[in-house]
Design a protein around this motif. Structure first.
Motif, PDB file in Angstrom:
ATOM      1  N   ALA A  58       1.080  -1.219  -0.237  1.00  0.00           N
ATOM      2  CA  ALA A  58      -0.042  -0.001  -0.010  1.00  0.00           C
ATOM      3  C   ALA A  58       0.763   1.226  -0.040  1.00  0.00           C
ATOM      4  O   ALA A  58       0.602   2.204  -0.856  1.00  0.00           O
ATOM      5  N   ASN A  59       1.870   1.143   0.638  1.00  0.00           N
ATOM      6  CA  ASN A  59       2.861   2.385   0.664  1.00  0.00           C
ATOM      7  C   ASN A  59       3.579   2.561  -0.732  1.00  0.00           C
ATOM      8  O   ASN A  59       3.766   3.736  -1.261  1.00  0.00           O
ATOM      9  N   VAL A  60       3.801   1.601  -1.364  1.00  0.00           N
ATOM     10  CA  VAL A  60       4.152   1.706  -2.585  1.00  0.00           C
ATOM     11  C   VAL A  60       3.153   2.362  -3.701  1.00  0.00           C
ATOM     12  O   VAL A  60       3.337   3.345  -4.381  1.00  0.00           O
ATOM     13  N   VAL A  61       1.785   1.805  -3.508  1.00  0.00           N
ATOM     14  CA  VAL A  61       0.587   2.413  -4.307  1.00  0.00           C
ATOM     15  C   VAL A  61       0.737   4.066  -4.056  1.00  0.00           C
ATOM     16  O   VAL A  61       0.370   4.808  -4.874  1.00  0.00           O
ATOM     17  N   LYS A  62       0.713   4.430  -2.595  1.00  0.00           N
ATOM     18  CA  LYS A  62       0.537   5.853  -2.162  1.00  0.00           C
ATOM     19  C   LYS A  62       1.749   6.571  -2.757  1.00  0.00           C
ATOM     20  O   LYS A  62       1.553   7.716  -3.230  1.00  0.00           O
ATOM     21  N   SER A  63       3.085   5.896  -2.748  1.00  0.00           N
ATOM     22  CA  SER A  63       4.166   6.771  -3.657  1.00  0.00           C
ATOM     23  C   SER A  63       3.828   7.022  -4.793  1.00  0.00           C
ATOM     24  O   SER A  63       4.296   7.958  -5.577  1.00  0.00           O
ATOM     25  N   PHE A  64       3.127   5.844  -5.570  1.00  0.00           N
ATOM     26  CA  PHE A  64       2.927   6.115  -7.034  1.00  0.00           C
ATOM     27  C   PHE A  64       1.957   7.204  -7.244  1.00  0.00           C
ATOM     28  O   PHE A  64       2.201   8.180  -8.137  1.00  0.00           O
ATOM     29  N   HIS A  65       0.920   7.300  -6.534  1.00  0.00           N
ATOM     30  CA  HIS A  65      -0.078   8.479  -6.660  1.00  0.00           C
ATOM     31  C   HIS A  65       0.493   9.661  -6.380  1.00  0.00           C
ATOM     32  O   HIS A  65       0.206  10.760  -6.920  1.00  0.00           O
ATOM     33  N   ALA A  66       1.569   9.870  -5.124  1.00  0.00           N
ATOM     34  CA  ALA A  66       2.128  11.092  -4.875  1.00  0.00           C
ATOM     35  C   ALA A  66       3.029  11.475  -6.110  1.00  0.00           C
ATOM     36  O   ALA A  66       2.862  12.773  -6.390  1.00  0.00           O
ATOM     37  N   ALA A  67       3.775  10.532  -6.788  1.00  0.00           N
ATOM     38  CA  ALA A  67       4.536  10.886  -7.790  1.00  0.00           C
ATOM     39  C   ALA A  67       3.948  11.506  -8.919  1.00  0.00           C
ATOM     40  O   ALA A  67       4.307  12.375  -9.595  1.00  0.00           O
ATOM     41  N   LEU A  68       2.742  10.699  -9.265  1.00  0.00           N
ATOM     42  CA  LEU A  68       1.860  11.334 -10.430  1.00  0.00           C
ATOM     43  C   LEU A  68       1.245  12.744  -9.921  1.00  0.00           C
ATOM     44  O   LEU A  68       1.402  13.770 -10.756  1.00  0.00           O
ATOM     45  N   GLU A  69       0.996  12.989  -8.721  1.00  0.00           N
ATOM     46  CA  GLU A  69       0.382  14.399  -8.528  1.00  0.00           C
ATOM     47  C   GLU A  69       1.627  15.292  -8.478  1.00  0.00           C
ATOM     48  O   GLU A  69       1.266  16.507  -8.856  1.00  0.00           O
ATOM     49  N   GLN A  70       2.946  14.932  -8.373  1.00  0.00           N
ATOM     50  CA  GLN A  70       3.931  15.989  -8.099  1.00  0.00           C
ATOM     51  C   GLN A  70       4.717  16.073  -9.389  1.00  0.00           C
ATOM     52  O   GLN A  70       5.752  16.710  -9.604  1.00  0.00           O
ATOM     53  N   GLY A  71       4.413  15.127 -10.405  1.00  0.00           N
ATOM     54  CA  GLY A  71       4.881  15.096 -11.585  1.00  0.00           C
ATOM     55  C   GLY A  71       6.673  14.625 -11.361  1.00  0.00           C
ATOM     56  O   GLY A  71       7.518  14.729 -12.195  1.00  0.00           O
ATOM     57  N   SER A  72       6.740  13.569 -10.514  1.00  0.00           N
ATOM     58  CA  SER A  72       7.974  12.972 -10.283  1.00  0.00           C
ATOM     59  C   SER A  72       8.418  11.613 -11.058  1.00  0.00           C
ATOM     60  O   SER A  72       7.887  10.771 -10.686  1.00  0.00           O
ATOM     61  N   ARG A  73       8.885  11.869 -12.264  1.00  0.00           N
ATOM     62  CA  ARG A  73       9.235  10.906 -12.993  1.00  0.00           C
ATOM     63  C   ARG A  73      10.153   9.784 -12.664  1.00  0.00           C
ATOM     64  O   ARG A  73      10.027   8.688 -12.860  1.00  0.00           O
ATOM     65  N   ASP A  74      11.141  10.107 -11.811  1.00  0.00           N
ATOM     66  CA  ASP A  74      12.033   9.372 -11.161  1.00  0.00           C
ATOM     67  C   ASP A  74      11.205   8.215 -10.107  1.00  0.00           C
ATOM     68  O   ASP A  74      11.531   6.991 -10.226  1.00  0.00           O
ATOM     69  N   THR A  75      10.348   8.699  -9.332  1.00  0.00           N
ATOM     70  CA  THR A  75       9.546   7.937  -8.612  1.00  0.00           C
ATOM     71  C   THR A  75       8.532   6.927  -9.107  1.00  0.00           C
ATOM     72  O   THR A  75       8.671   5.844  -8.793  1.00  0.00           O
ATOM     73  N   VAL A  76       7.819   7.545 -10.132  1.00  0.00           N
ATOM     74  CA  VAL A  76       6.985   6.668 -11.053  1.00  0.00           C
ATOM     75  C   VAL A  76       8.089   5.403 -11.672  1.00  0.00           C
ATOM     76  O   VAL A  76       7.357   4.409 -11.373  1.00  0.00           O
ATOM     77  N   SER A  77       8.942   5.805 -11.951  1.00  0.00           N
ATOM     78  CA  SER A  77      10.049   4.812 -12.708  1.00  0.00           C
ATOM     79  C   SER A  77      10.335   3.833 -11.644  1.00  0.00           C
ATOM     80  O   SER A  77      10.475   2.477 -11.956  1.00  0.00           O
ATOM     81  N   GLU A  78      10.547   4.307 -10.317  1.00  0.00           N
ATOM     82  CA  GLU A  78      11.176   3.411  -9.394  1.00  0.00           C
ATOM     83  C   GLU A  78       9.950   2.150  -8.930  1.00  0.00           C
ATOM     84  O   GLU A  78      10.365   1.157  -8.765  1.00  0.00           O
ATOM     85  N   VAL A  79       8.838   2.714  -8.954  1.00  0.00           N
ATOM     86  CA  VAL A  79       7.815   1.732  -8.790  1.00  0.00           C
ATOM     87  C   VAL A  79       7.343   0.788  -9.795  1.00  0.00           C
ATOM     88  O   VAL A  79       6.975  -0.255  -9.403  1.00  0.00           O
ATOM     89  N   LEU A  80       7.637   1.189 -10.931  1.00  0.00           N
ATOM     90  CA  LEU A  80       7.250   0.573 -11.910  1.00  0.00           C
ATOM     91  C   LEU A  80       7.812  -0.920 -12.204  1.00  0.00           C
ATOM     92  O   LEU A  80       9.233  -0.632 -12.626  1.00  0.00           O
TER      93      LEU A  80
END
Length: 173
Positions: A58-80
Motif C-alpha cells: 500500500a505504501n508503494v501505491v501511495k508513493s506512485f500516486h504522490a509521484a503522479l501528483e508531483q510530476g516525479s518521473r523518477d519515483t514513477v519509474s522506481e515503482v513500476l
C-alpha cells in the motif's frame, strides 16, 4: 479464458483445458479474490472503505500516486516493473519505457489540474502478490475542459528482491 470444445478433441486436450480453467479458480479462492458482488462501495456495503493501508505494498501505491501528483518521473519509474502493462481508455502501454515515454506526461498534466478525493482504497497481499482497488473523485480542469468524475483504478503488484513493483495498472471511469 472461454474455450469452445469440439467433440473430436482428444481426452488430453480436455485435460489441458480443464487444468487451464482450474488453476486460476484455485488461485482466486486461495487468495481471497472471489467476493460477493453486492454493490461494493455502495451505502449498503457494510465493509470498510479503507483496508490494508498499513501494508508495504500500500505504501508503494501511495508513493506512485504522490509521484503522479508531483510530476516525479523518477519515483514513477522506481515503482513500476519494467514489464508493467498500463490499460487506460482502450489503449495499452506494454512496458514501463512505453508508459514513461508515452502518456505519463499527460497524466502529470491531468493531475496538476484536478483535486482528488479518495473514496475507497483497499489493498490485499497474498505471498509475493498484492492488488489495490481504488475509487477517486477528480474535480478540476484538464486541457481547458471541466473534469468531474469518479475514476476506478486496479493495480497489481509483485514482490521481487524484497521490494514491491507495480506490474499492472487499469484505469477507467
Amino acid at each position: 479464458m472461454f474455450t469452445v470444445i469440439k467433440k473430436h478433441k482428444s481426452q488430453s486436450s480436455l485435460l489441458v483445458l480443464s487444468l487451464y480453467m482450474f488453476f486460476p479458480l484455485v488461485w482466486a479462492l486461495i487468495s481471497g479474490g472471489i467476493q460477493a458482488h453486492e454493490n461494493p462501495g455502495s451505502a449498503d456495503d457494510d465493509g470498510p472503505m479503507f483496508v490494508g493501508m498499513h501494508l508495504d505494498s500500500a505504501n508503494v501505491v501511495k508513493s506512485f500516486h504522490a509521484a503522479l501528483e508531483q510530476g516525479s518521473r523518477d519515483t514513477v519509474s522506481e515503482v513500476l516493473d519494467g514489464r508493467v502493462n498500463v490499460f487506460e481508455g482502450g489503449d495499452v502501454d506494454r512496458s514501463a519505457t512505453a508508459y514513461l515515454s508515452g502518456h505519463m506526461n499527460a497524466d502529470f498534466e491531468f493531475m496538476a489540474g484536478v483535486e482528488t478525493s479518495v473514496l475507497e482504497h483497499r489493498v490485499y497481499e497474498s505471498g509475493d502478490m498484492a492488488y489495490s482497488i481504488m475509487r477517486t473523485n477528480y474535480i478540476g480542469r484538464y486541457q481547458g475542459e471541466p473534469v468531474d468524475y469518479i475514476g476506478i483504478e486496479t493495480l497489481v503488484l509483485e514482490k521481487r528482491h524484497d521490494s514491491w513493483k507495480v506490474t499492472h495498472i487499469h484505469w477507467s471511469e
